[in-house]
Design an enzyme around this catalytic site. Structure first.
Site, mmCIF file in Angstrom:
data_model
loop_
_atom_site.group_PDB
_atom_site.id
_atom_site.type_symbol
_atom_site.label_atom_id
_atom_site.label_comp_id
_atom_site.label_asym_id
_atom_site.label_seq_id
_atom_site.Cartn_x
_atom_site.Cartn_y
_atom_site.Cartn_z
ATOM 1 N N SER A 69 0.804 -1.222 0.000
ATOM 2 C CA SER A 69 0.000 0.000 0.000
ATOM 3 C C SER A 69 0.838 1.274 0.000
ATOM 4 O O SER A 69 0.298 2.361 -0.151
ATOM 5 C CB SER A 69 -0.942 0.026 1.212
ATOM 6 O OG SER A 69 -0.249 0.380 2.377
ATOM 7 N N LYS A 90 1.804 4.261 7.429
ATOM 8 C CA LYS A 90 0.990 5.109 6.556
ATOM 9 C C LYS A 90 1.433 6.566 6.671
ATOM 10 O O LYS A 90 2.151 6.949 7.595
ATOM 11 C CB LYS A 90 -0.494 5.011 6.934
ATOM 12 C CG LYS A 90 -1.126 3.659 6.654
ATOM 13 C CD LYS A 90 -1.252 3.393 5.169
ATOM 14 C CE LYS A 90 -1.927 2.059 4.889
ATOM 15 N NZ LYS A 90 -1.105 0.917 5.277
#
Length: 232
Positions: free
Chosen positions: A153, A191
């Site tokens: 991701s 993230k």
């Protein structure tokens, strides 16, 4: 020795990576250098790649990585502290148990805490007995540890499955930093951090994944990304 146009393109690519986290498009490079066609951009990129200044990342459009800048490049053009720009260091990732380097050494032994998800969050696998040898140039002045990335991701930030990330331990980070985030006290993920009013967004760097929004009491920052190592 770089030509003037090669130097200008290298500096422009490096600036875009520092400012935006992604390399410029061919149209942006063509406009910035006032070239007549994209073929001119291709020739310049090939020249920079052959001289070891940049690397094209496979299987991805407009994916470029700056490996180094010329020695005569001004300090203001070099990577800045505060925004992560992947700095890839080859490493065999074999754990080194108990080895510790002094402050002036070329390598430092950091705790290696296992895998962290860069896709769906997973619980961090921590082993306080495992260590990994890390180039001292990747580190700042604080306490650091290392994790292995699992998932895809964060691809568009140049972070791939299997990479080892170097984390500066902290409990707060600037908006836009890539962080190790603990969600609801039981899952950990890597993230980009965005604060939006009273909410916290954890943003992936892959269009296949969605940004997750949380209340401020649900997310705890456990570290900030400062370096990356990759095995070839």
């Amino acid at each position: 020795m770089l030509t003037r146009k090669q130097y200008q393109l290298l500096v422009f690519i490096n600036k875009c990576l520092k400012d935006n986290g992604v390399p410029p498009s061919f149209d942006e490079m063509k406009a910035a250098l006032e070239l007549r066609s994209k073929s001119g951009v291709h020739r310049l990129i090939t020249g920079l790649e052959e001289r070891g200044f940049i690397r094209r990342l496979p299987h991805r459009a407009r994916a470029l990585e700056v490996l180094r800048l010329p020695e005569n490049a001004p300090q203001t053009e070099r990577p800045q502290v505060g925004r992560f720009s992947p700095r890839i260091v080859a490493n065999n990732r074999n754990p080194l148990i108990g080895a510790t380097a002094d402050a002036g050494a070329e390598a430092v032994s950091l705790p290696f805490y296992g895998r962290i998800a860069a896709g769906t969050p997973i619980e961090a696998l921590r082993d306080d007995s495992a260590h990994i040898d890390v180039p001292a140039t990747l580190l700042r002045n604080g306490e650091h540890y290392a994790l292995e990335v699992e998932g895809d991701s964060m691809l568009e930030a140049g972070i791939f499955d299997g990479d080892t990330v170097v984390i500066e331990r902290c409990d707060n980070a600037e908006n836009g930093a890539i962080v190790v985030a603990l969600v609801d006290d039981n899952e950990v993920t890597l993230k980009r951090l965005r604060r939006k009013g009273d909410s916290i967004a954890l943003e992936p760097a892959n269009k296949a994944y969605e940004t997750r929004i949380f209340g401020p009491d649900r997310v705890k920052v456990q570290g900030r990304l400062v370096g990356l190592m990759r095995q070839y």
